[in-house]
Design a protein around this motif. Structure first.
Motif, PDB file in Angstrom:
ATOM      1  N   ALA A 131     -39.136  25.684  20.702  1.00 34.01           N
ATOM      2  CA  ALA A 131     -39.045  24.577  19.746  1.00 34.01           C
ATOM      3  C   ALA A 131     -38.759  25.058  18.339  1.00 34.01           C
ATOM      4  O   ALA A 131     -37.948  24.458  17.612  1.00 34.01           O
ATOM      5  CB  ALA A 131     -40.345  23.768  19.763  1.00 34.01           C
ATOM      6  N   LEU A 249     -28.009  23.888  21.960  1.00 33.79           N
ATOM      7  CA  LEU A 249     -29.170  23.506  21.155  1.00 33.79           C
ATOM      8  C   LEU A 249     -29.928  22.346  21.799  1.00 33.79           C
ATOM      9  O   LEU A 249     -31.163  22.329  21.824  1.00 33.79           O
ATOM     10  CB  LEU A 249     -28.729  23.121  19.739  1.00 33.79           C
ATOM     11  N   THR A 250     -29.200  21.389  22.349  1.00 31.70           N
ATOM     12  CA  THR A 250     -29.842  20.273  23.054  1.00 31.70           C
ATOM     13  C   THR A 250     -30.616  20.779  24.255  1.00 31.70           C
ATOM     14  O   THR A 250     -31.753  20.347  24.520  1.00 31.70           O
ATOM     15  CB  THR A 250     -28.780  19.257  23.515  1.00 31.70           C
ATOM     16  N   ARG A 252     -31.936  23.741  24.672  1.00 33.43           N
ATOM     17  CA  ARG A 252     -33.103  24.487  24.205  1.00 33.43           C
ATOM     18  C   ARG A 252     -34.248  23.557  23.793  1.00 33.43           C
ATOM     19  O   ARG A 252     -35.396  23.750  24.178  1.00 33.43           O
ATOM     20  CB  ARG A 252     -32.676  25.367  23.029  1.00 33.43           C
ATOM     21  N   ARG A 253     -33.931  22.532  23.019  1.00 39.00           N
ATOM     22  CA  ARG A 253     -34.977  21.650  22.498  1.00 39.00           C
ATOM     23  C   ARG A 253     -35.560  20.742  23.575  1.00 39.00           C
ATOM     24  O   ARG A 253     -36.756  20.450  23.572  1.00 39.00           O
ATOM     25  CB  ARG A 253     -34.414  20.834  21.330  1.00 39.00           C
ATOM     26  N   THR A 254     -34.723  20.331  24.503  1.00 37.07           N
ATOM     27  CA  THR A 254     -35.227  19.541  25.628  1.00 37.07           C
ATOM     28  C   THR A 254     -36.211  20.369  26.450  1.00 37.07           C
ATOM     29  O   THR A 254     -37.281  19.898  26.853  1.00 37.07           O
ATOM     30  CB  THR A 254     -34.061  19.075  26.520  1.00 37.07           C
ATOM     31  N   ALA A 256     -38.006  22.873  25.375  1.00 34.67           N
ATOM     32  CA  ALA A 256     -39.220  23.093  24.590  1.00 34.67           C
ATOM     33  C   ALA A 256     -40.174  21.911  24.661  1.00 34.67           C
ATOM     34  O   ALA A 256     -41.376  22.072  24.890  1.00 34.67           O
ATOM     35  CB  ALA A 256     -38.850  23.383  23.135  1.00 34.67           C
TER      36      ALA A 256
END
Length: 273
Positions: A131, A249-250, A252-254, A256
């Protein structure tokens, strides 16, 4: 122990739906689905009245058994897109296997509540890194070799078995820190899952578990395994396809957000019931 259908059917449906979701995650993040399956198994078995000191071992072992099938499917799907780094997979394999065996031996001797707390803490750390870690953070420009690989590869296998997960939760952050593109890291981590699951499941099959749910061989529960595999075989290719369609990036954040939710819930259940 007997159950009426009003209790049993919702729990089976929950396990089926969660296993399908785990398959999507396996393809999407290279995690083998275990980060979903372990908490689900824990919740379902607890809901059925099984709460012995080795319940968590059953959850870990059953999750890892399903990861054998899921990882094969996930690697195949990613490899068709040319995303798997086979050189990394081959050179990291011996250390990962050694770490997985050590992890299984230690997990076999811990109480269920301790393993649940370990799961929650480690998952939380991974989620926080994914995150808040910066994309430009690097430990190196290429995957490590020599002494660094000799230390890190067993650590990935060891920590993954303590959580009952595939290689993605630790492998993906590690590989991105060494400058591997996110999509390639996800694909390669799916292979880590197979290296982790096979030796640890062999060990768990020889474990003697008191007060285990019915139809449990060693620490692997066959009904939960069959439900998980039947659903993940269908949905894992969907996740792999989605992984190559989403921006890094999407992705990775999903990843997290999901891991943090799972970690907090597992800690809550382990510490406060």
């Amino acid at each position: 122990m007997t159950y009426d259908l009003s209790t049993l059917v919702p729990l089976i449906l929950l396990m089926m739906a969660s296993s399908a979701f785990a398959g999507v995650l396996a393809g999407l993040f290279g995690v083998g689905g275990g980060i979903v399956l372990v908490p689900v198994f824990y919740f379902v078995f607890s809901g059925l009245g099984y709460g012995g000191p080795m319940l968590m071992q059953v959850c870990l072992a059953t999750s890892l058994a399903s990861i054998i099938v899921t990882s094969i499917r996930s690697v195949h799907s990613h490899n068709k897109k040319g995303a798997v780094d086979w050189d990394v997979l081959k050179t990291w394999a011996p250390g990962i296997v050694i770490g997985a065996v050590i992890g299984m031996l230690i997990a076999a001797g811990l109480r269920s509540a301790v393993l649940a707390v370990i799961f929650g803490v480690l998952a939380g750390l991974v989620g926080l890194y994914m995150a808040f870690g910066k994309q430009h953070w690097r430990l190196g420009q290429a995957m490590p070799t020599g002494l660094s690989r000799a230390v890190l590869s067993p650590l990935v296998g060891f920590l993954s078995v303590l959580m009952g997960i595939g290689g993605g939760s630790f492998g993906v952050p590690l590989m991105t820190l060494y400058n591997m593109p996110m999509h390639r890291a996800v694909a390669t981590a799916a292979g880590f899952g197979l290296l982790i699951a096979v030796p640890s499941v062999i060990g768990f099959l020889m474990l003697s578990v008191d007060a285990a749910p019915p139809y449990t061989i060693g620490a692997v529960n066959l009904p939960a395994f069959l439900i998980a595999v039947s659903m993940t075989l269908i949905t894992t290719p969907w996740g792999a396809k989605l992984a190559h369609a989403l921006p890094a990036l999407t992705l990775r954040r999903t990843f997290a957000v999901f891991i943090l939710i799972v970690a907090v819930n597992m800690l809550r259940k382990a510490l406060w019931g």
